[in-house]
Design an enzyme around this catalytic site. Structure first.
Site, PDB file in Angstrom:
ATOM      1  N   PRO A  85      11.606 -18.295   0.515  1.00  0.00           N
ATOM      2  CA  PRO A  85      10.928 -17.007   0.638  1.00  0.00           C
ATOM      3  C   PRO A  85       9.557 -17.194   1.294  1.00  0.00           C
ATOM      4  O   PRO A  85       8.878 -18.200   1.040  1.00  0.00           O
ATOM      5  CB  PRO A  85      10.797 -16.537  -0.809  1.00  0.00           C
ATOM      6  CG  PRO A  85      11.856 -17.292  -1.548  1.00  0.00           C
ATOM      7  CD  PRO A  85      11.952 -18.609  -0.864  1.00  0.00           C
ATOM      8  N   CYS A  86       9.153 -16.256   2.150  1.00  0.00           N
ATOM      9  CA  CYS A  86       7.982 -16.493   2.995  1.00  0.00           C
ATOM     10  C   CYS A  86       6.657 -16.221   2.298  1.00  0.00           C
ATOM     11  O   CYS A  86       5.598 -16.491   2.836  1.00  0.00           O
ATOM     12  CB  CYS A  86       8.077 -15.676   4.263  1.00  0.00           C
ATOM     13  SG  CYS A  86       8.854 -14.110   4.022  1.00  0.00           S
ATOM     14  N   GLN A  87       6.724 -15.722   1.095  1.00  0.00           N
ATOM     15  CA  GLN A  87       5.529 -15.391   0.319  1.00  0.00           C
ATOM     16  C   GLN A  87       4.539 -16.570   0.290  1.00  0.00           C
ATOM     17  O   GLN A  87       3.336 -16.382   0.220  1.00  0.00           O
ATOM     18  CB  GLN A  87       5.992 -14.975  -1.082  1.00  0.00           C
ATOM     19  CG  GLN A  87       5.057 -15.233  -2.226  1.00  0.00           C
ATOM     20  CD  GLN A  87       5.496 -16.483  -2.995  1.00  0.00           C
ATOM     21  OE1 GLN A  87       6.606 -16.963  -2.855  1.00  0.00           O
ATOM     22  NE2 GLN A  87       4.608 -17.023  -3.785  1.00  0.00           N
ATOM     23  N   SER A  88       5.040 -17.771   0.426  1.00  0.00           N
ATOM     24  CA  SER A  88       4.200 -18.957   0.275  1.00  0.00           C
ATOM     25  C   SER A  88       3.127 -19.123   1.344  1.00  0.00           C
ATOM     26  O   SER A  88       2.134 -19.783   1.104  1.00  0.00           O
ATOM     27  CB  SER A  88       5.066 -20.209   0.329  1.00  0.00           C
ATOM     28  OG  SER A  88       6.357 -19.969  -0.104  1.00  0.00           O
TER      29      SER A  88
END
Ligand SMILES: C[S@@+](CC[C@H](N)C(=O)[O-])C[C@H]1O[C@@H](n2cnc3c(N)ncnc32)[C@H](O)[C@@H]1O
Length: 326
Positions: A85-88
Protein backbone atom coordinates in the site's frame (compact mmCIF):
# COMPACT_ATOMS: atom_id res chain seq x y z
CA UNK A 1 19.43 -21.42 -11.52
CA UNK A 2 16.67 -23.56 -13.05
CA UNK A 3 13.67 -25.56 -11.91
CA UNK A 4 10.66 -24.29 -10.08
CA UNK A 5 10.97 -20.93 -8.41
CA UNK A 6 9.27 -20.57 -5.08
CA UNK A 7 7.25 -17.39 -4.71
CA UNK A 8 6.20 -15.69 -1.48
CA UNK A 9 3.57 -12.99 -1.80
CA UNK A 10 3.00 -10.12 0.63
CA UNK A 11 -0.11 -7.89 0.60
CA UNK A 12 -1.63 -10.56 -1.65
CA UNK A 13 -5.12 -9.08 -2.02
CA UNK A 14 -7.27 -11.35 -4.19
CA UNK A 15 -4.14 -12.56 -5.95
CA UNK A 16 -3.81 -10.64 -9.22
CA UNK A 17 -0.06 -10.48 -8.84
CA UNK A 18 0.03 -14.12 -7.70
CA UNK A 19 -2.02 -15.40 -10.61
CA UNK A 20 0.21 -13.52 -13.04
CA UNK A 21 3.27 -14.89 -11.33
CA UNK A 22 2.27 -18.54 -11.80
CA UNK A 23 0.34 -18.27 -15.09
CA UNK A 24 -1.67 -21.15 -16.50
CA UNK A 25 -4.76 -19.14 -17.43
CA UNK A 26 -6.58 -17.82 -20.46
CA UNK A 27 -7.73 -14.28 -21.13
CA UNK A 28 -9.66 -13.14 -24.20
CA UNK A 29 -8.77 -16.32 -26.05
CA UNK A 30 -5.06 -16.03 -25.35
CA UNK A 31 -3.21 -18.58 -23.26
CA UNK A 32 -0.77 -17.41 -20.59
CA UNK A 33 1.15 -20.61 -20.01
CA UNK A 34 2.08 -21.99 -16.64
CA UNK A 35 5.39 -20.50 -15.56
CA UNK A 36 8.02 -22.50 -13.66
CA UNK A 37 6.93 -20.98 -10.35
CA UNK A 38 5.14 -22.20 -7.26
CA UNK A 39 3.44 -20.05 -4.65
CA UNK A 40 4.57 -21.07 -1.19
CA UNK A 41 3.15 -18.23 0.86
CA UNK A 42 0.49 -15.52 0.67
CA UNK A 43 -0.82 -13.05 3.22
CA UNK A 44 -3.18 -10.11 3.65
CA UNK A 45 -4.80 -8.62 6.71
CA UNK A 46 -8.25 -8.29 5.16
CA UNK A 47 -10.14 -11.51 5.90
CA UNK A 48 -12.93 -11.23 3.27
CA UNK A 49 -10.26 -10.51 0.65
CA UNK A 50 -8.27 -13.57 1.80
CA UNK A 51 -11.46 -15.62 1.44
CA UNK A 52 -11.80 -14.43 -2.16
CA UNK A 53 -8.16 -15.38 -2.73
CA UNK A 54 -8.77 -18.80 -1.18
CA UNK A 55 -11.60 -19.54 -3.62
CA UNK A 56 -9.07 -19.33 -6.43
CA UNK A 57 -5.84 -20.93 -5.25
CA UNK A 58 -4.90 -24.31 -3.78
CA UNK A 59 -2.87 -22.79 -0.98
CA UNK A 60 -4.16 -20.52 1.76
CA UNK A 61 -3.78 -16.77 2.02
CA UNK A 62 -2.88 -16.17 5.68
CA UNK A 63 -4.93 -13.53 7.43
CA UNK A 64 -2.11 -11.59 8.98
CA UNK A 65 -0.95 -8.06 9.65
CA UNK A 66 2.53 -7.61 8.22
CA UNK A 67 3.55 -5.67 11.31
CA UNK A 68 3.30 -8.83 13.37
CA UNK A 69 4.65 -11.18 10.71
CA UNK A 70 7.96 -12.72 11.72
CA UNK A 71 10.37 -13.35 8.87
CA UNK A 72 10.79 -16.95 9.96
CA UNK A 73 7.06 -17.52 9.41
CA UNK A 74 7.64 -16.92 5.69
CA UNK A 75 8.95 -20.11 4.07
CA UNK A 76 12.18 -19.88 2.08
CA UNK A 77 11.53 -18.64 -1.43
CA UNK A 78 13.25 -17.40 -4.60
CA UNK A 79 10.93 -14.55 -5.54
CA UNK A 80 9.23 -12.13 -3.16
CA UNK A 81 6.31 -10.10 -4.50
CA UNK A 82 4.47 -7.23 -2.92
CA UNK A 83 2.11 -4.55 -4.11
CA UNK A 84 2.57 -2.65 -0.89
CA UNK A 85 0.00 0.00 0.00
CA UNK A 86 1.37 3.42 -0.97
CA UNK A 87 0.52 5.13 2.31
CA UNK A 88 4.13 4.56 3.36
CA UNK A 89 5.85 6.97 1.02
CA UNK A 90 5.08 10.30 2.46
CA UNK A 91 6.64 8.90 5.58
CA UNK A 92 9.76 7.83 3.74
CA UNK A 93 10.32 11.33 2.46
CA UNK A 94 9.55 12.95 5.75
CA UNK A 95 12.01 10.78 7.60
CA UNK A 96 15.03 10.46 5.35
CA UNK A 97 17.34 10.18 8.32
CA UNK A 98 15.36 7.26 9.57
CA UNK A 99 15.82 5.17 6.47
CA UNK A 100 16.66 1.61 7.18
CA UNK A 101 14.60 -0.62 9.31
CA UNK A 102 14.19 1.01 12.68
CA UNK A 103 11.57 0.66 15.36
CA UNK A 104 10.67 4.28 14.78
CA UNK A 105 9.33 3.47 11.34
CA UNK A 106 7.73 0.17 12.27
CA UNK A 107 4.24 0.07 10.93
CA UNK A 108 5.14 1.67 7.66
CA UNK A 109 4.38 -1.09 5.28
CA UNK A 110 7.11 -0.53 2.73
CA UNK A 111 9.72 -0.98 5.46
CA UNK A 112 8.06 -4.22 6.48
CA UNK A 113 8.56 -5.59 2.97
CA UNK A 114 12.23 -4.53 3.14
CA UNK A 115 12.56 -6.26 6.49
CA UNK A 116 11.37 -9.58 5.02
CA UNK A 117 13.72 -9.08 2.06
CA UNK A 118 16.69 -8.42 4.28
CA UNK A 119 15.99 -11.45 6.44
CA UNK A 120 15.05 -13.93 3.72
CA UNK A 121 17.30 -12.78 0.85
CA UNK A 122 15.37 -14.32 -2.08
CA UNK A 123 16.98 -14.12 -5.53
CA UNK A 124 14.49 -11.55 -6.77
CA UNK A 125 11.79 -9.22 -5.57
CA UNK A 126 9.02 -7.47 -7.49
CA UNK A 127 7.17 -4.52 -6.02
CA UNK A 128 4.33 -2.69 -7.71
CA UNK A 129 2.87 0.68 -6.94
CA UNK A 130 1.00 3.66 -8.30
CA UNK A 131 2.85 5.88 -10.74
CA UNK A 132 2.43 8.75 -8.29
CA UNK A 133 5.11 7.13 -6.18
CA UNK A 134 7.68 8.59 -8.56
CA UNK A 135 6.61 12.14 -7.82
CA UNK A 136 5.54 11.68 -4.19
CA UNK A 137 6.89 14.34 -1.87
CA UNK A 138 8.20 16.44 -4.74
CA UNK A 139 10.12 13.47 -6.08
CA UNK A 140 12.05 13.02 -2.87
CA UNK A 141 10.50 9.75 -1.72
CA UNK A 142 11.24 7.51 -4.67
CA UNK A 143 15.07 7.64 -4.64
CA UNK A 144 14.92 6.81 -0.96
CA UNK A 145 12.64 3.87 -1.65
CA UNK A 146 15.09 2.57 -4.26
CA UNK A 147 17.96 3.08 -1.86
CA UNK A 148 16.20 1.11 0.83
CA UNK A 149 15.78 -1.82 -1.57
CA UNK A 150 19.44 -1.53 -2.55
CA UNK A 151 20.43 -1.50 1.09
CA UNK A 152 18.59 -4.80 1.48
CA UNK A 153 21.18 -6.28 -0.90
CA UNK A 154 19.64 -5.87 -4.36
CA UNK A 155 20.49 -4.47 -7.78
CA UNK A 156 17.35 -2.52 -8.52
CA UNK A 157 15.59 -1.27 -11.64
CA UNK A 158 12.11 0.11 -12.26
CA UNK A 159 9.76 1.10 -15.03
CA UNK A 160 6.29 2.54 -15.43
CA UNK A 161 4.26 0.07 -17.48
CA UNK A 162 0.88 0.81 -18.99
CA UNK A 163 -1.25 -2.34 -18.91
CA UNK A 164 -3.12 -1.30 -22.07
CA UNK A 165 0.10 -1.79 -24.05
CA UNK A 166 0.23 -5.43 -22.94
CA UNK A 167 -3.20 -6.75 -23.92
CA UNK A 168 -5.14 -5.51 -20.90
CA UNK A 169 -8.29 -3.48 -21.72
CA UNK A 170 -7.34 -0.73 -19.26
CA UNK A 171 -5.10 2.33 -19.20
CA UNK A 172 -3.37 1.45 -15.96
CA UNK A 173 0.05 2.93 -15.35
CA UNK A 174 1.97 1.36 -12.52
CA UNK A 175 5.58 1.41 -11.47
CA UNK A 176 7.22 -2.00 -11.24
CA UNK A 177 10.38 -2.19 -9.16
CA UNK A 178 12.46 -5.31 -9.69
CA UNK A 179 15.59 -6.25 -7.76
CA UNK A 180 18.05 -9.09 -8.21
CA UNK A 181 20.67 -10.23 -5.75
CA UNK A 182 22.88 -11.48 -8.57
CA UNK A 183 24.43 -8.82 -10.80
CA UNK A 184 24.59 -11.02 -13.90
CA UNK A 185 20.89 -11.86 -13.66
CA UNK A 186 20.16 -8.21 -13.08
CA UNK A 187 22.02 -7.18 -16.22
CA UNK A 188 20.19 -9.80 -18.22
CA UNK A 189 16.76 -8.58 -17.11
CA UNK A 190 14.64 -6.36 -19.36
CA UNK A 191 11.11 -5.19 -18.79
CA UNK A 192 8.68 -6.72 -21.30
CA UNK A 193 8.21 -4.89 -24.59
CA UNK A 194 4.72 -3.56 -25.34
CA UNK A 195 2.63 -5.92 -27.47
CA UNK A 196 -0.58 -3.97 -28.10
CA UNK A 197 0.62 -0.36 -28.30
CA UNK A 198 -1.49 1.38 -30.96
CA UNK A 199 -3.97 -1.51 -31.10
CA UNK A 200 -5.19 -1.67 -27.52
CA UNK A 201 -8.01 -3.98 -26.47
CA UNK A 202 -11.27 -1.96 -26.24
CA UNK A 203 -13.85 -2.25 -23.45
CA UNK A 204 -16.40 -3.55 -25.94
CA UNK A 205 -14.55 -6.91 -25.83
CA UNK A 206 -15.31 -7.52 -22.19
CA UNK A 207 -18.85 -6.24 -21.64
CA UNK A 208 -21.54 -8.50 -20.25
CA UNK A 209 -24.98 -8.58 -21.83
CA UNK A 210 -28.27 -8.61 -19.90
CA UNK A 211 -26.81 -6.76 -16.94
CA UNK A 212 -28.97 -6.76 -13.81
CA UNK A 213 -30.97 -3.61 -13.10
CA UNK A 214 -29.09 -3.07 -9.81
CA UNK A 215 -26.02 -1.93 -11.75
CA UNK A 216 -27.86 1.00 -13.37
CA UNK A 217 -27.90 4.40 -11.71
CA UNK A 218 -31.30 5.77 -10.76
CA UNK A 219 -32.75 8.76 -12.59
CA UNK A 220 -32.35 10.68 -9.32
CA UNK A 221 -28.60 9.99 -9.31
CA UNK A 222 -28.30 11.07 -12.96
CA UNK A 223 -30.30 14.27 -12.34
CA UNK A 224 -28.15 15.02 -9.29
CA UNK A 225 -24.99 14.59 -11.32
CA UNK A 226 -26.26 16.82 -14.15
CA UNK A 227 -27.24 19.54 -11.70
CA UNK A 228 -23.94 19.45 -9.85
CA UNK A 229 -21.77 22.46 -10.60
CA UNK A 230 -18.91 20.12 -11.45
CA UNK A 231 -20.82 18.15 -14.03
CA UNK A 232 -19.06 19.73 -17.01
CA UNK A 233 -15.54 19.53 -15.66
CA UNK A 234 -16.25 16.07 -14.28
CA UNK A 235 -17.03 14.74 -17.74
CA UNK A 236 -20.56 13.88 -16.65
CA UNK A 237 -20.03 10.61 -14.94
CA UNK A 238 -16.90 9.54 -16.78
CA UNK A 239 -18.79 7.34 -19.22
CA UNK A 240 -16.13 5.32 -20.99
CA UNK A 241 -15.60 5.08 -24.72
CA UNK A 242 -16.30 1.41 -25.40
CA UNK A 243 -13.95 1.50 -28.37
CA UNK A 244 -10.96 2.26 -26.13
CA UNK A 245 -9.42 0.62 -23.08
CA UNK A 246 -11.03 1.64 -19.78
CA UNK A 247 -9.60 4.35 -17.54
CA UNK A 248 -7.94 3.00 -14.41
CA UNK A 249 -10.23 1.10 -12.09
CA UNK A 250 -9.52 1.37 -8.37
CA UNK A 251 -10.68 0.06 -5.02
CA UNK A 252 -13.04 3.03 -4.87
CA UNK A 253 -15.34 1.28 -7.36
CA UNK A 254 -16.99 -0.26 -4.31
CA UNK A 255 -18.47 3.19 -3.69
CA UNK A 256 -18.81 4.35 -7.29
CA UNK A 257 -21.05 7.34 -7.87
CA UNK A 258 -21.74 9.50 -10.88
CA UNK A 259 -20.09 12.43 -9.15
CA UNK A 260 -16.79 10.67 -8.67
CA UNK A 261 -14.06 10.21 -11.22
CA UNK A 262 -14.56 6.45 -11.33
CA UNK A 263 -15.20 5.03 -14.78
CA UNK A 264 -18.82 4.20 -15.56
CA UNK A 265 -20.61 3.08 -18.67
CA UNK A 266 -23.37 4.46 -20.90
CA UNK A 267 -25.45 1.40 -21.76
CA UNK A 268 -28.28 2.02 -24.24
CA UNK A 269 -28.63 5.61 -23.09
CA UNK A 270 -28.47 4.77 -19.39
CA UNK A 271 -25.60 5.16 -16.96
CA UNK A 272 -24.49 2.08 -15.13
CA UNK A 273 -21.51 0.85 -13.16
CA UNK A 274 -19.35 -2.01 -14.35
CA UNK A 275 -20.30 -5.41 -12.91
CA UNK A 276 -17.67 -7.22 -10.80
CA UNK A 277 -17.10 -9.64 -13.69
CA UNK A 278 -16.49 -6.74 -16.07
CA UNK A 279 -14.04 -5.19 -13.60
CA UNK A 280 -12.28 -8.55 -13.34
CA UNK A 281 -11.99 -8.62 -17.14
CA UNK A 282 -10.85 -4.98 -17.28
CA UNK A 283 -8.07 -6.14 -14.95
CA UNK A 284 -7.38 -9.21 -17.18
CA UNK A 285 -8.55 -11.83 -14.71
CA UNK A 286 -9.76 -14.95 -16.55
CA UNK A 287 -13.44 -15.86 -16.31
CA UNK A 288 -12.35 -18.97 -14.41
CA UNK A 289 -11.44 -16.64 -11.51
CA UNK A 290 -14.32 -17.09 -9.07
CA UNK A 291 -15.91 -13.96 -7.65
CA UNK A 292 -17.08 -15.20 -4.26
CA UNK A 293 -17.99 -12.99 -1.31
CA UNK A 294 -19.72 -9.63 -1.32
CA UNK A 295 -19.81 -7.23 -4.24
CA UNK A 296 -18.02 -4.65 -2.09
CA UNK A 297 -15.17 -7.06 -1.42
CA UNK A 298 -15.01 -7.97 -5.12
CA UNK A 299 -14.76 -4.35 -6.25
CA UNK A 300 -12.24 -3.43 -3.58
CA UNK A 301 -9.95 -6.39 -4.20
CA UNK A 302 -10.22 -6.35 -7.99
CA UNK A 303 -9.68 -2.58 -8.18
CA UNK A 304 -6.54 -2.88 -6.05
CA UNK A 305 -5.12 -5.83 -7.94
CA UNK A 306 -2.13 -6.01 -10.23
CA UNK A 307 -3.38 -6.96 -13.69
CA UNK A 308 -2.50 -10.69 -13.97
CA UNK A 309 -1.53 -10.44 -17.66
CA UNK A 310 0.83 -7.54 -16.88
CA UNK A 311 2.42 -9.50 -14.03
CA UNK A 312 2.70 -12.63 -16.17
CA UNK A 313 4.75 -10.69 -18.70
CA UNK A 314 7.04 -9.22 -16.04
CA UNK A 315 7.49 -12.64 -14.40
CA UNK A 316 8.31 -14.25 -17.74
CA UNK A 317 11.19 -11.79 -18.14
CA UNK A 318 12.37 -12.45 -14.59
CA UNK A 319 12.40 -16.21 -15.25
CA UNK A 320 14.44 -15.64 -18.43
CA UNK A 321 16.98 -13.59 -16.51
CA UNK A 322 17.21 -16.15 -13.71
CA UNK A 323 17.28 -19.33 -15.70
CA UNK A 324 20.16 -18.38 -18.00
CA UNK A 325 22.40 -18.08 -15.02
CA UNK A 326 24.25 -21.37 -15.41
C1 LIG B 1 -2.57 -2.89 -3.53
S1 LIG B 1 -3.34 -4.18 -2.65
C2 LIG B 1 -2.46 -5.59 -3.24
C3 LIG B 1 -3.07 -6.23 -4.43
C4 LIG B 1 -2.46 -7.55 -4.81
N1 LIG B 1 -1.03 -7.44 -5.02
C5 LIG B 1 -3.09 -8.10 -6.06
O1 LIG B 1 -2.46 -8.12 -7.11
O2 LIG B 1 -4.26 -8.53 -6.02
C6 LIG B 1 -2.67 -3.99 -1.05
C7 LIG B 1 -3.17 -5.01 -0.04
O3 LIG B 1 -2.47 -4.79 1.19
C8 LIG B 1 -3.31 -5.17 2.24
N2 LIG B 1 -2.77 -4.59 3.48
C9 LIG B 1 -2.78 -3.30 3.86
N3 LIG B 1 -2.18 -3.15 5.06
C10 LIG B 1 -1.77 -4.38 5.44
C11 LIG B 1 -1.09 -4.87 6.59
N4 LIG B 1 -0.73 -4.07 7.58
N5 LIG B 1 -0.80 -6.20 6.64
C12 LIG B 1 -1.19 -7.01 5.64
N6 LIG B 1 -1.86 -6.61 4.53
C13 LIG B 1 -2.14 -5.31 4.44
C14 LIG B 1 -4.69 -4.66 1.82
O4 LIG B 1 -5.72 -5.39 2.46
C15 LIG B 1 -4.63 -4.89 0.30
O5 LIG B 1 -5.30 -6.08 -0.07
Amino acid sequence: MTGQYKVASLFSGCGGMDLGCVGGFEFLGKKYKKLPTKLVYAMDFDEPICNLYNSNFDHICNVQDINTLKSEEVPDHDILTGGFPCQSFSVVAQNPKRLGYKDSVKGKLFFEMCRILRDKQPEVFVAENVKGLLSANKGEAFPLVLQEFKNAGYHVTYKVLNASEYGVPQKRERVFIVGFRDKICFERFHFPKPTTKGHEVPISKILESNVDEKYFFSQKAVDGMLKSKNSKTMNKGRAQDVNSPCNTVGAHLAKVSLNSTDPVLMDNGRYRMFTPREVARIQSFPDSFELTGSRTTNYKALGNAVAPVMMWKVTQEIIKALSNNE
